[in-house]
Design a protein around this motif. Structure first.
Motif, PDB file in Angstrom:
ATOM      1  N   THR A 213       0.843  -1.204   0.000  1.00  0.00           N
ATOM      2  CA  THR A 213       0.000   0.000   0.000  1.00  0.00           C
ATOM      3  C   THR A 213       0.876   1.251   0.000  1.00  0.00           C
ATOM      4  O   THR A 213       0.621   2.204  -0.745  1.00  0.00           O
ATOM      5  CB  THR A 213      -0.949   0.001   1.215  1.00  0.00           C
ATOM      6  OG1 THR A 213      -1.761  -1.166   1.161  1.00  0.00           O
ATOM      7  CG2 THR A 213      -1.824   1.237   1.229  1.00  0.00           C
ATOM      8  N   VAL A 214       1.899   1.255   0.821  1.00  0.00           N
ATOM      9  CA  VAL A 214       2.837   2.385   0.884  1.00  0.00           C
ATOM     10  C   VAL A 214       3.492   2.582  -0.487  1.00  0.00           C
ATOM     11  O   VAL A 214       3.540   3.705  -1.002  1.00  0.00           O
ATOM     12  CB  VAL A 214       3.913   2.143   1.968  1.00  0.00           C
ATOM     13  CG1 VAL A 214       5.072   3.123   1.837  1.00  0.00           C
ATOM     14  CG2 VAL A 214       3.302   2.217   3.357  1.00  0.00           C
TER      15      VAL A 214
ATOM     16  N   ARG B  90       2.438   1.631  -3.429  1.00  0.00           N
ATOM     17  CA  ARG B  90       1.433   2.090  -4.399  1.00  0.00           C
ATOM     18  C   ARG B  90       1.201   3.595  -4.250  1.00  0.00           C
ATOM     19  O   ARG B  90       1.154   4.331  -5.246  1.00  0.00           O
ATOM     20  CB  ARG B  90       0.128   1.322  -4.202  1.00  0.00           C
ATOM     21  CG  ARG B  90      -0.838   1.457  -5.342  1.00  0.00           C
ATOM     22  CD  ARG B  90      -2.069   0.566  -5.177  1.00  0.00           C
ATOM     23  NE  ARG B  90      -1.774  -0.824  -4.865  1.00  0.00           N
ATOM     24  CZ  ARG B  90      -1.941  -1.414  -3.662  1.00  0.00           C
ATOM     25  NH1 ARG B  90      -2.403  -0.759  -2.669  1.00  0.00           N
ATOM     26  NH2 ARG B  90      -1.641  -2.672  -3.465  1.00  0.00           N
ATOM     27  N   GLU B  91       1.068   4.081  -3.009  1.00  0.00           N
ATOM     28  CA  GLU B  91       0.830   5.513  -2.772  1.00  0.00           C
ATOM     29  C   GLU B  91       2.026   6.353  -3.222  1.00  0.00           C
ATOM     30  O   GLU B  91       1.853   7.387  -3.874  1.00  0.00           O
ATOM     31  CB  GLU B  91       0.539   5.758  -1.297  1.00  0.00           C
ATOM     32  CG  GLU B  91      -0.798   5.220  -0.851  1.00  0.00           C
ATOM     33  CD  GLU B  91      -0.997   5.271   0.661  1.00  0.00           C
ATOM     34  OE1 GLU B  91      -0.053   5.654   1.395  1.00  0.00           O
ATOM     35  OE2 GLU B  91      -2.090   4.909   1.108  1.00  0.00           O
ATOM     36  N   LEU B  92       3.230   5.915  -2.884  1.00  0.00           N
ATOM     37  CA  LEU B  92       4.421   6.667  -3.287  1.00  0.00           C
ATOM     38  C   LEU B  92       4.576   6.666  -4.803  1.00  0.00           C
ATOM     39  O   LEU B  92       4.930   7.696  -5.391  1.00  0.00           O
ATOM     40  CB  LEU B  92       5.669   6.082  -2.616  1.00  0.00           C
ATOM     41  CG  LEU B  92       5.742   6.238  -1.095  1.00  0.00           C
ATOM     42  CD1 LEU B  92       6.986   5.541  -0.552  1.00  0.00           C
ATOM     43  CD2 LEU B  92       5.710   7.693  -0.677  1.00  0.00           C
TER      44      LEU B  92
ATOM     45  N   GLU C  38       2.168   6.472  -6.991  1.00  0.00           N
ATOM     46  CA  GLU C  38       1.155   7.377  -7.540  1.00  0.00           C
ATOM     47  C   GLU C  38       1.642   8.820  -7.470  1.00  0.00           C
ATOM     48  O   GLU C  38       1.468   9.586  -8.415  1.00  0.00           O
ATOM     49  CB  GLU C  38      -0.164   7.221  -6.787  1.00  0.00           C
ATOM     50  CG  GLU C  38      -0.920   5.967  -7.137  1.00  0.00           C
ATOM     51  CD  GLU C  38      -2.163   5.760  -6.277  1.00  0.00           C
ATOM     52  OE1 GLU C  38      -2.544   6.674  -5.518  1.00  0.00           O
ATOM     53  OE2 GLU C  38      -2.756   4.662  -6.369  1.00  0.00           O
ATOM     54  N   GLU C  39       2.265   9.191  -6.342  1.00  0.00           N
ATOM     55  CA  GLU C  39       2.802  10.546  -6.192  1.00  0.00           C
ATOM     56  C   GLU C  39       3.903  10.799  -7.218  1.00  0.00           C
ATOM     57  O   GLU C  39       3.953  11.860  -7.845  1.00  0.00           O
ATOM     58  CB  GLU C  39       3.372  10.749  -4.785  1.00  0.00           C
ATOM     59  CG  GLU C  39       2.330  10.777  -3.696  1.00  0.00           C
ATOM     60  CD  GLU C  39       2.940  10.838  -2.299  1.00  0.00           C
ATOM     61  OE1 GLU C  39       4.152  11.093  -2.164  1.00  0.00           O
ATOM     62  OE2 GLU C  39       2.186  10.612  -1.338  1.00  0.00           O
TER      63      GLU C  39
ATOM     64  N   ARG D  12       7.056  16.435  -0.552  1.00  0.00           N
ATOM     65  CA  ARG D  12       5.745  16.441  -1.213  1.00  0.00           C
ATOM     66  C   ARG D  12       5.413  17.831  -1.558  1.00  0.00           C
ATOM     67  O   ARG D  12       4.822  18.505  -1.997  1.00  0.00           O
ATOM     68  CB  ARG D  12       4.683  15.847  -0.296  1.00  0.00           C
ATOM     69  CG  ARG D  12       4.933  14.391  -0.088  1.00  0.00           C
ATOM     70  CD  ARG D  12       3.913  13.816   0.814  1.00  0.00           C
ATOM     71  NE  ARG D  12       4.318  12.467   1.155  1.00  0.00           N
ATOM     72  CZ  ARG D  12       3.566  11.610   1.761  1.00  0.00           C
ATOM     73  NH1 ARG D  12       2.343  11.917   2.126  1.00  0.00           N
ATOM     74  NH2 ARG D  12       3.980  10.417   2.055  1.00  0.00           N
TER      75      ARG D  12
END
Length: 70
Positions: free
Chosen positions: A26-27, A29-31, A33-34, A70
């Motif tokens: 999950t981590v 995937r989120e990174l 996407e960013e 970010r």
């Protein structure tokens, strides 16, 4: 001394954060996407070691300062 790997796997992310492999995916995937949103190429299931370190542990490139990537 072994050089740091540029891309981390879910197992490596899980070990560094002390979380399950499912949470690590999950981590990642989120990174990813960013990073994709910023125009970077990504590899599913892998994350840039540099970006991971900066997001989770702060960018220490400036003398002791921690900045948000970010």
């Amino acid at each position: 001394m072994e050089a740091l790997r540029r891309m981390l796997t879910a197992k490596e992310v899980a070990d560094r954060l002390g979380v399950s492999r499912t949470t690590a995916y999950t981590v990642i995937r989120e990174l990813n996407e960013e990073m994709a949103h910023r125009g970077c190429k990504v590899i599913p299931g892998r994350v840039s070691n540099e970006y991971f370190e900066a997001v989770y542990f702060g960018d220490r490139s400036k003398e002791g300062e921690v900045t948000d990537v970010r």
